[in-house]
Design a protein around this motif. Structure first.
Motif, PDB file in Angstrom:
ATOM      1  N   ARG A  88       1.043  -1.063   0.051  1.00 22.04           N
ATOM      2  CA  ARG A  88       0.062  -0.127   0.022  1.00 22.04           C
ATOM      3  C   ARG A  88       0.937   1.180   0.151  1.00 22.04           C
ATOM      4  O   ARG A  88       0.608   2.461  -0.552  1.00 22.04           O
ATOM      5  N   ALA A 125      -1.842  -8.930  -1.306  1.00 23.62           N
ATOM      6  CA  ALA A 125      -3.411  -9.222  -1.558  1.00 23.62           C
ATOM      7  C   ALA A 125      -3.952  -7.819  -1.783  1.00 23.62           C
ATOM      8  O   ALA A 125      -4.708  -7.412  -2.758  1.00 23.62           O
ATOM      9  N   PRO A 126      -3.942  -7.138  -0.699  1.00 21.82           N
ATOM     10  CA  PRO A 126      -4.832  -5.644  -0.726  1.00 21.82           C
ATOM     11  C   PRO A 126      -4.282  -4.673  -1.822  1.00 21.82           C
ATOM     12  O   PRO A 126      -5.115  -4.016  -2.477  1.00 21.82           O
ATOM     13  N   THR A 127      -2.961  -4.752  -2.325  1.00 23.17           N
ATOM     14  CA  THR A 127      -2.605  -4.045  -3.214  1.00 23.17           C
ATOM     15  C   THR A 127      -2.817  -4.199  -4.514  1.00 23.17           C
ATOM     16  O   THR A 127      -3.273  -3.541  -5.469  1.00 23.17           O
ATOM     17  N   ALA A 128      -2.910  -5.905  -4.740  1.00 29.60           N
ATOM     18  CA  ALA A 128      -3.459  -6.226  -5.875  1.00 29.60           C
ATOM     19  C   ALA A 128      -4.844  -5.997  -6.257  1.00 29.60           C
ATOM     20  O   ALA A 128      -5.164  -5.649  -7.259  1.00 29.60           O
ATOM     21  N   GLN A 129      -5.635  -6.090  -5.260  1.00 29.17           N
ATOM     22  CA  GLN A 129      -7.032  -5.811  -5.482  1.00 29.17           C
ATOM     23  C   GLN A 129      -7.243  -4.096  -5.657  1.00 29.17           C
ATOM     24  O   GLN A 129      -7.851  -3.681  -6.529  1.00 29.17           O
ATOM     25  N   TRP A 130      -6.277  -3.544  -5.178  1.00 29.91           N
ATOM     26  CA  TRP A 130      -6.372  -1.894  -5.209  1.00 29.91           C
ATOM     27  C   TRP A 130      -5.781  -1.757  -6.878  1.00 29.91           C
ATOM     28  O   TRP A 130      -6.473  -0.896  -7.451  1.00 29.91           O
ATOM     29  N   TRP A 131      -4.713  -2.258  -7.420  1.00 28.16           N
ATOM     30  CA  TRP A 131      -4.338  -2.371  -8.456  1.00 28.16           C
ATOM     31  C   TRP A 131      -5.408  -2.485  -9.665  1.00 28.16           C
ATOM     32  O   TRP A 131      -5.743  -1.906 -10.562  1.00 28.16           O
ATOM     33  N   ASP A 132      -6.162  -3.566  -9.549  1.00 31.81           N
ATOM     34  CA  ASP A 132      -6.996  -4.108 -10.413  1.00 31.81           C
ATOM     35  C   ASP A 132      -8.391  -3.236 -10.425  1.00 31.81           C
ATOM     36  O   ASP A 132      -8.712  -2.616 -11.895  1.00 31.81           O
ATOM     37  N   ASN A 133      -8.789  -2.594  -9.180  1.00 31.34           N
ATOM     38  CA  ASN A 133      -9.826  -1.616  -9.417  1.00 31.34           C
ATOM     39  C   ASN A 133      -9.250  -0.169  -9.926  1.00 31.34           C
ATOM     40  O   ASN A 133      -9.864   0.529 -10.586  1.00 31.34           O
TER      41      ASN A 133
END
Length: 324
Positions: A88, A125-133
């Motif tokens: 993050r 995982a949280p950063t990957a989700q942020w990246w996708d969005n």
């Protein structure tokens, strides 16, 4: 494809690709960033013969490596040596880099077709989700295709036959050579309250205060110990130790200068240069290139940086030369 799977594509006896090699080659994180960017420029030139690096002079228009013509349609690769994991804490840098590339294209009259972020690590995982969005939203808003080249993508490219020379240049030799035996470190000393109070008026403390730092106790202890070490070395005048002190002084000053120029470009309107002190001290602590003869640990090394500030050769705000 995992790092283990990628390594099995190499010829028997060849090592897996370890992106920590950039830190070992450069000796610190600031140098590792430049070394990683140079690797990407060579890698992309091998894949896309028309790809070229763009130098920052003084700004790089948000471009590290470019494919296309700046009079028409371009693809941009952005190099970010985030290590050992993308978290993050890196999100703001990613956003700023993309926004800078989009703004520069609009300002200078060329079209940005694709923007590729290149990192030598994977996202949590949280950063990957942020990246996708974030990627989906910004693609809709700008019409620019956004892509991520993470560590496995880069490994898969580096093991291609056309890129073998890049892998050999940056990730050989395969076996690390043992470094010199480190002499015992100089012991650390605590400050008594009287010494701490006296340092409140020191220039390096006033520079930190001007940059918005509230807590400076650790900085005082770092300076106190580094100054004791330097005075002892200069009093004894052992040539090898004096030379090591001079080399370390040059290293910390160089790390500061690179960080200062980078943060001035990132925060042209904020004289306090947020993040500069933390970035410089992190690079100093992580550096493996300090001379062994100095017998200095991370506290002494950071203190040497405070000595540079105290000697009016550096500072933590844009107007550092005006603080006396």
């Amino acid at each position: 494809m995992t790092a283990t799977a990628a390594s099995t594509s190499l010829a028997s006896g060849e090592p897996p690709i370890n992106f920590a090699a950039h830190q070992l080659r450069a000796g610190n994180l600031a140098g590792a960033r430049d070394d990683f960017e140079q690797m990407l420029a060579m890698l992309l030139a091998a894949i896309y013969p028309g790809a070229r690096a763009i130098s920052a002079n003084p700004g790089d228009w948000g471009i590290d490596i470019l494919l296309g013509e700046l009079s028409g349609l371009v693809v941009i690769w952005q190099s970010k040596y985030f290590w050992p994991i993308v978290t993050r804490a890196h999100q703001s840098q990613i956003r700023e880099s993309f926004d800078s590339a989009v703004a520069a294209a609009a300002r200078n009259g060329y079209r940005l077709a694709q923007w590729v972020l290149c990192v030598p690590a994977s996202m949590d995982a949280p950063t990957a989700q942020w990246w996708d969005n974030w990627r989906a939203r910004r693609q809709r808003e700008t019409g620019v295709q956004i892509e991520l080249w993470h560590e496995n993508t880069l490994r898969n490219l580096l093991i291609k036959p056309d890129c073998a020379h890049v892998r050999r240049h940056f990730y050989d030799p395969y076996a690390a050579h043992p470094g010199p035996v480190q002499a015992p470190r100089v012991p650390l000393h605590d400050l008594d309250p009287e010494d701490s109070d006296a340092l409140e008026h020191a220039l390096f403390v006033r520079q930190l205060r001007a940059a918005g730092h509230l807590e400076v106790g650790a900085a005082k202890r770092e300076f106190f110990n580094a100054d004791l070490l330097a005075r002892e070395i200069l009093d004894k005048r052992v040539p090898a130790e004096v030379e090591a002190l001079d080399e370390a002084d040059g290293m910390v000053h160089g790390i500061w200068e690179a960080g200062f120029n980078h943060h001035v470009a990132r925060h042209p309107a904020d004289p306090r240069l947020p993040g500069l002190h933390a970035a410089v001290m992190h690079d100093i602590r992580e550096s493996t290139a300090f001379p062994a003869q100095l017998r200095a640990g991370p506290v002494h090394r950071c203190g040497l940086m405070h000595r540079v500030v105290e000697q009016r050769r550096a500072g933590w705000v844009t107007h550092w030369r005006e603080l006396i």
